[in-house]
Design an enzyme around this catalytic site. Structure first.
Site, PDB file in Angstrom:
ATOM      1  N   ARG A 166       1.729  33.353  62.884  1.00  0.00           N
ATOM      2  CA  ARG A 166       3.184  33.377  63.100  1.00  0.00           C
ATOM      3  C   ARG A 166       3.824  32.005  63.018  1.00  0.00           C
ATOM      4  NH1 ARG A 166       4.144  38.490  61.858  1.00  0.00           N
ATOM      5  NH2 ARG A 166       2.990  39.929  63.192  1.00  0.00           N
ATOM      6  N   GLN A 194       4.079  31.143  59.360  1.00  0.00           N
ATOM      7  CA  GLN A 194       5.074  32.045  58.764  1.00  0.00           C
ATOM      8  C   GLN A 194       6.502  31.625  59.108  1.00  0.00           C
ATOM      9  OE1 GLN A 194       4.560  36.093  60.109  1.00  0.00           O
ATOM     10  NE2 GLN A 194       6.306  36.874  58.949  1.00  0.00           N
ATOM     11  N   ARG A 250      15.026  35.541  64.399  1.00  0.00           N
ATOM     12  CA  ARG A 250      16.423  35.154  64.158  1.00  0.00           C
ATOM     13  C   ARG A 250      17.279  35.603  65.346  1.00  0.00           C
ATOM     14  NH1 ARG A 250      14.158  37.330  59.763  1.00  0.00           N
ATOM     15  NH2 ARG A 250      14.916  39.390  60.331  1.00  0.00           N
ATOM     16  N   GLU A 286       5.110  41.217  69.031  1.00  0.00           N
ATOM     17  CA  GLU A 286       6.040  42.171  69.639  1.00  0.00           C
ATOM     18  C   GLU A 286       5.562  42.590  71.020  1.00  0.00           C
ATOM     19  OE1 GLU A 286       7.399  45.556  66.944  1.00  0.00           O
ATOM     20  OE2 GLU A 286       5.717  44.692  65.853  1.00  0.00           O
ATOM     21  N   THR A 304      -6.490  39.885  54.671  1.00  0.00           N
ATOM     22  CA  THR A 304      -5.960  41.197  55.017  1.00  0.00           C
ATOM     23  C   THR A 304      -7.161  42.143  55.038  1.00  0.00           C
ATOM     24  OG1 THR A 304      -3.923  40.671  53.816  1.00  0.00           O
ATOM     25  CG2 THR A 304      -4.307  43.001  54.358  1.00  0.00           C
ATOM     26  N   ASP A 329      -3.067  43.361  58.731  1.00  0.00           N
ATOM     27  CA  ASP A 329      -2.412  42.262  58.020  1.00  0.00           C
ATOM     28  C   ASP A 329      -2.352  41.058  58.968  1.00  0.00           C
ATOM     29  OD1 ASP A 329      -0.774  40.730  56.378  1.00  0.00           O
ATOM     30  OD2 ASP A 329       1.042  41.718  57.065  1.00  0.00           O
ATOM     31  N   THR A 387       3.854  46.686  59.714  1.00  0.00           N
ATOM     32  CA  THR A 387       3.434  47.009  61.080  1.00  0.00           C
ATOM     33  C   THR A 387       4.009  48.337  61.543  1.00  0.00           C
ATOM     34  OG1 THR A 387       3.437  44.675  61.596  1.00  0.00           O
ATOM     35  CG2 THR A 387       3.418  46.179  63.459  1.00  0.00           C
ATOM     36  N   ASP A 442       3.220  44.693  50.544  1.00  0.00           N
ATOM     37  CA  ASP A 442       3.351  45.016  51.959  1.00  0.00           C
ATOM     38  C   ASP A 442       4.813  45.341  52.245  1.00  0.00           C
ATOM     39  OD1 ASP A 442       2.413  45.412  54.499  1.00  0.00           O
ATOM     40  OD2 ASP A 442       2.567  43.301  55.079  1.00  0.00           O
ATOM     41  N   GLU A 472      -1.324  42.751  62.446  1.00  0.00           N
ATOM     42  CA  GLU A 472      -0.334  43.793  62.187  1.00  0.00           C
ATOM     43  C   GLU A 472      -1.115  45.067  61.878  1.00  0.00           C
ATOM     44  OE1 GLU A 472       2.731  42.536  59.341  1.00  0.00           O
ATOM     45  OE2 GLU A 472       3.683  41.449  60.996  1.00  0.00           O
ATOM     46  N   TYR A 511       7.766  47.064  55.145  1.00  0.00           N
ATOM     47  CA  TYR A 511       8.353  46.608  56.423  1.00  0.00           C
ATOM     48  C   TYR A 511       9.119  47.820  56.941  1.00  0.00           C
ATOM     49  CZ  TYR A 511      10.860  42.756  58.955  1.00  0.00           C
ATOM     50  OH  TYR A 511      11.378  41.860  59.865  1.00  0.00           O
ATOM     51  N   GLU A 532      -1.375  48.425  60.344  1.00  0.00           N
ATOM     52  CA  GLU A 532      -0.644  49.068  59.258  1.00  0.00           C
ATOM     53  C   GLU A 532      -1.470  50.201  58.656  1.00  0.00           C
ATOM     54  OE1 GLU A 532       1.005  46.418  56.375  1.00  0.00           O
ATOM     55  OE2 GLU A 532       1.414  44.841  57.832  1.00  0.00           O
ATOM     56  N   HIS A 577       9.679  47.833  64.444  1.00  0.00           N
ATOM     57  CA  HIS A 577       9.061  46.543  64.138  1.00  0.00           C
ATOM     58  C   HIS A 577      10.086  45.579  63.525  1.00  0.00           C
ATOM     59  CE1 HIS A 577       6.259  43.520  62.691  1.00  0.00           C
ATOM     60  NE2 HIS A 577       6.724  43.694  61.464  1.00  0.00           N
ATOM     61  N   LYS A 592       0.215  34.753  55.759  1.00  0.00           N
ATOM     62  CA  LYS A 592      -0.400  36.063  55.554  1.00  0.00           C
ATOM     63  C   LYS A 592      -1.576  36.033  54.581  1.00  0.00           C
ATOM     64  CE  LYS A 592       3.104  38.608  57.396  1.00  0.00           C
ATOM     65  NZ  LYS A 592       2.949  39.746  58.317  1.00  0.00           N
ATOM     66  N   TYR A 604       8.830  30.672  55.693  1.00  0.00           N
ATOM     67  CA  TYR A 604       9.251  31.927  55.064  1.00  0.00           C
ATOM     68  C   TYR A 604      10.660  31.946  54.487  1.00  0.00           C
ATOM     69  CZ  TYR A 604      12.361  34.065  58.537  1.00  0.00           C
ATOM     70  OH  TYR A 604      13.422  34.360  59.340  1.00  0.00           O
TER      71      TYR A 604
END
Lengths: 386, 386
Positions: A213, A216, A118, A334, A233, A209, A320, A102, A175, A104, A177, A109, A229, A220
Site C-alpha cells: 500500500r 501504491q 482520497r 479496509e 499475484t 492480489d 477485492t 484486475d 486482496e 474493482y 479476489e 471496497h 501490485k 499510482y
C-alpha cells in the site's frame, strides 16, 4: 471412486496441473482427495501438457464433452495407476497467463479505498457506476498458491516528508479476489457480448492480489497501480469449470443507474460464492461474492467492447471482494481502516503483514444436489525483503 | 552483398520475422533492401522459428556471437536462395510479447498532458521526477506495423453531460514511442540493476500507442488508462539490436532531484534517436528521443526493483516522445493542444484522426562510422468503427 464430502465431489471436478516426483507436469482433475490423470483416463494427449491452455483453446463444446465423459468415468472404477493422493503431488500454475486484468467491482471496497486514499474527495469516482473500472496487471508474476511472497522494496513517501525513501514495504496487504480464466479467445475487432460469457470463459480461481500500500499510494497517480501490485499475484491450483457453478448463479444487486446497453444481459452472472480469509490460521474475514456490483460477464463485455481481443489463458479478476460489514472486508487496509483499527490475530493486535505471516483464502459455493463445492485455497507466506 | 544507403548497412542488421508466400514464418535479418534468412546462412534451427523469442532467450553472449558471425558472412556472398527482396515478403510481429509496460518518460509530454487532462492542478505529479511512472498495457493487442486500426468504441462523457454515452471514439490519437525488448529475463525476487541493462535487453523497436482520448479521459481515474489504449499498439517489424546503438548513446538531460541510488548508473543510456511522424505522408512532427528524462535502463531497474521478474519477450515503451518545441510533440492531442489548435495536413485543418488516415513513425540514429542507421517504420491506417 468415492468423492469425499469436502466439496470435491462429482459436481465439481476442477482441473489443475500436477506432477509426481521428477515427472513432467500433466493435467489432473480433482475428485475427493485424489488427483486423477486426465490423459490416462481419457487416452488423450492434450492433457499430457504442462498447462491447461491446449484444452482451454478447444472451446466450449469440447469442455462440455470432456466434463460429461469424466463425470461418467469417475463414477466408476479408476485404475490406481491413474490416481494419486492430492498430498503426494506437486501442484503447478494451472494455465499460462496471457493477459491479466484486475477489476474493482465491489462497491464496498471501492468506497472504502476511496475514503482511505482520497479522504478529501467523493470516495467513488463519477465513472464507477457506469463501467467496471479495471487495469492491466503483470501476467508474468502470477504464481500458484504456496509460492513464497518476498516482501517487495520500492519507493514510498511518508505524509510528512518532501521526498520519497527506498526500502521494504511497511504496509504489505492482501486482496481476496475471484478470477476468471478465458478459454476460447476472440479476434481483434470482435466484441464478446454479455450473454456470450460462457462461450469464452472456462472457469474460475481464487486470487490473492498482494498489495504494497505504501508503494501504491506514492506511485499510482496518474497511471494507476504498478509496482505496488506487480511483485506477485497468487492463484489457487484448481480451476473450477463454469459448468460446476450452475447452482451458484444469482441475480446481481440492483444496478442504478442502469448500465449502457452493451453491459445489459439476459442471464444472471452474480455468483453466490462465500470466501474465507485466514491470517495465520485464524479466520479474519468472510467476503461475500454475491454482493459484487459488476458481474464477470459485464467485465468481459467491457474489456472487449473497444475491439481488444481475448486470448486463451487471459485472467481477469474481480478486485477485492468486500461486503458491507467489517468482517466481510477482503483487504487488511479496509479491515484495519488504514492500520488505525487493528484486528486481533492469535492474541496480538495486527494491521499489515509481518514477515512469516501466512494468508489463506478459501471459498465454497452451492453445488448440484444441495451440497457445496470447494474452490480449494490460495495460500502464501511472507518472507523478508532481500 | 551491398548494403544500401538507407540505414540498413552492416552496422545495423536488425532482426525480424518474415514469410514468403504460404511458407511458415522464419527469422530474417535486414541488409539493404534484402531480407536474409538467418537459419539458412547460419545453419541453425533456432532461427527457423516464427518468432525471435528462442534466440532472445539464449542471452547476451550468444547475441554478440551471432551478430559477429552475420557481420562477417554478410560482408561476403550470400546465396540467392537465402535472400529475398524486402518488398516480396510478409513481415510479422517479430517477437511474442510477454508483458507490455508503457512508461511516461518525457517531461514535455507529461507536462503537456497534465495541463490538458487536469487544467486546474500542477501538471506534473509529485512522484514524476522521483520514479519513471508507468503502467501495464495489453500484450495481446500488440500488432505489427501495417495492421489496420479499427476505430474503437466505448464510453465517453462530454464535459457538459451528466452521463456517458456509447459510440466510436471521436478523439483517436497516436503516441510516437520507442520500445525495448527484453531478451534474457530475470527470476522472481531478483532485481535488474541500472548497469545490467544490456545483459537483459536485446534491442529496440518503434511503437505507436494508439489512444482514444475521449475513452481515456472518462475511464482513467483512479486505476489508469485501460480501454483507451488496449485496442491496439503497433510496433515496427525490425528489432534493432542494442549493439547497433553504440554510437547513439548520449548522456541524459540533467535529473534534478538526483534519483534514489537504485536509479543511478555508471553508463549513459540516453539515445540520440530522431523520430519523424508523418500524417497521410506529410511530416507533422520530429520527436527527439535524446530529450527523454528517464533512460530505458532506469525504466527496467524500476520495473524490477520490487522483485517482479522479467521474461523473454517483455516489451517496455518510453511513453510519448515529445520535445520542447511544438513540432517536436509526439501525440496529436499535444500537437493540436487538445484539438483547439489544428495542424494543416495536405491543405486541411486537422486535429484527431479521421477514418482512412495513415500514420507512419520512422526513426534514425547515428551508426558506426559516421552514417545513420534506420529503425524502419511503424505504420497504420484507421478503419471505420464496426
Amino acid at each position: 471412486m468415492i468423492a469425499d464430502p469436502e466439496g470435491f465431489g462429482l459436481d465439481n471436478l476442477p482441473y489443475g496441473v500436477y506432477s509426481v516426483g521428477s515427472a513432467a507436469p500433466r493435467v489432473g482433475v480433482r475428485l475427493g482427495d485424489a488427483v486423477v490423470d486426465v490423459a490416462a483416463v481419457l487416452d488423450d494427449d492434450v492433457f499430457a501438457a504442462p498447462s491447461l491452455n491446449p484444452f482451454l483453446a478447444q472451446g466450449p463444446a469440447r469442455w462440455a464433452e470432456v466434463r460429461a465423459r469424466l463425470t461418467d468415468l469417475l463414477a466408476g472404477h479408476v485404475p490406481a495407476s491413474a490416481r494419486h493422493p492430492v498430498g503426494s503431488v506437486a501442484l503447478h500454475l494451472p494455465f499460462e497467463v496471457a493477459d491479466y486484468v484486475d477489476f474493482y467491482a465491489s462497491e464496498h471496497h471501492a468506497t472504502n479505498l476511496g475514503r482511505l486514499f482520497r479522504p478529501d474527495s467523493e470516495p467513488l469516482m463519477p465513472n464507477w457506476k457506469h463501467l467496471p473500472v479495471g487495469y492491466h496487471g503483470r501476467a508474468g508474476t502470477v504464481v500458484v498458491s504456496g509460492t513464497e511472497i518476498v516482501r517487495p522494496c520500492g519507493q514510498r513517501r511518508a505524509p510528512a516528508d518532501d521526498a520519497p525513501t527506498y526500502g521494504p514495504s511497511a504496509r504489505l496487504d492482501i486482496e481476496a479476489e475471484f478470477g476468471f480464466v478465458v478459454g476460447a479467445g476472440s479476434r481483434l475487432g470482435e466484441r464478446i457480448g454479455v450473454d456470450a460469457f460462457a462461450d469464452h470463459v472456462f472457469g474460475a480461481v481464487l486470487v490473492n492480489d498482494w498489495s504494497a500500500r505504501d508503494l501504491q499510494a506514492w506511485e499510482y497517480v496518474p497511471l494507476g497501480p504498478h509496482l505496488g501490485k506487480s511483485f506477485a499475484t497468487s492463484v489457487s491450483p484448481w480451476v473450477v469449470p463454469l459448468a460446476a457453478l450452475h447452482d451458484a448463479r444469482v441475480p446481481l444487486p440492483a444496478q442504478d443507474p442502469e448500465p449502457l446497453p452493451y453491459l445489459r444481459g439476459r442471464e444472471p452472472w452474480g455468483l453466490d460464492v462465500e470466501m474465507v480469509v485466514e491470517w495465520n490460521g485464524e479466520e479474519v474475514s468472510r467476503p461475500p461474492y454475491r454482493e459484487m456490483y459488476w458481474s464477470p460477464a459485464q467485465m468481459l463485455a467491457h474489456l472487449t467492447v473497444n475491439g481488444a481481443s481475448a486470448r486463451t489463458g487471459d485472467l481477469f479478476a474481480s478486485g477485492t471482494v468486500s461486503g458491507p460489514q467489517r468482517h466481510q472486508r477482503g483487504a487488511f487496509i479496509e479491515l484495519t481502516w488504514g492500520g488505525r483499527e487493528p484486528v486481533t490475530v492469535a492474541g496480538e493486535e495486527r494491521t499489515f503483514l509481518l514477515d512469516g505471516d501466512e494468508v489463506t483464502i478459501s471459498a465454497t459455493a452451492p453445488g448440484a444436489g444441495g451440497g457445496r463445492i470447494s474452490f480449494g485455497a490460495v495460500t502464501g507466506t511472507v518472507r523478508p525483503a532481500r
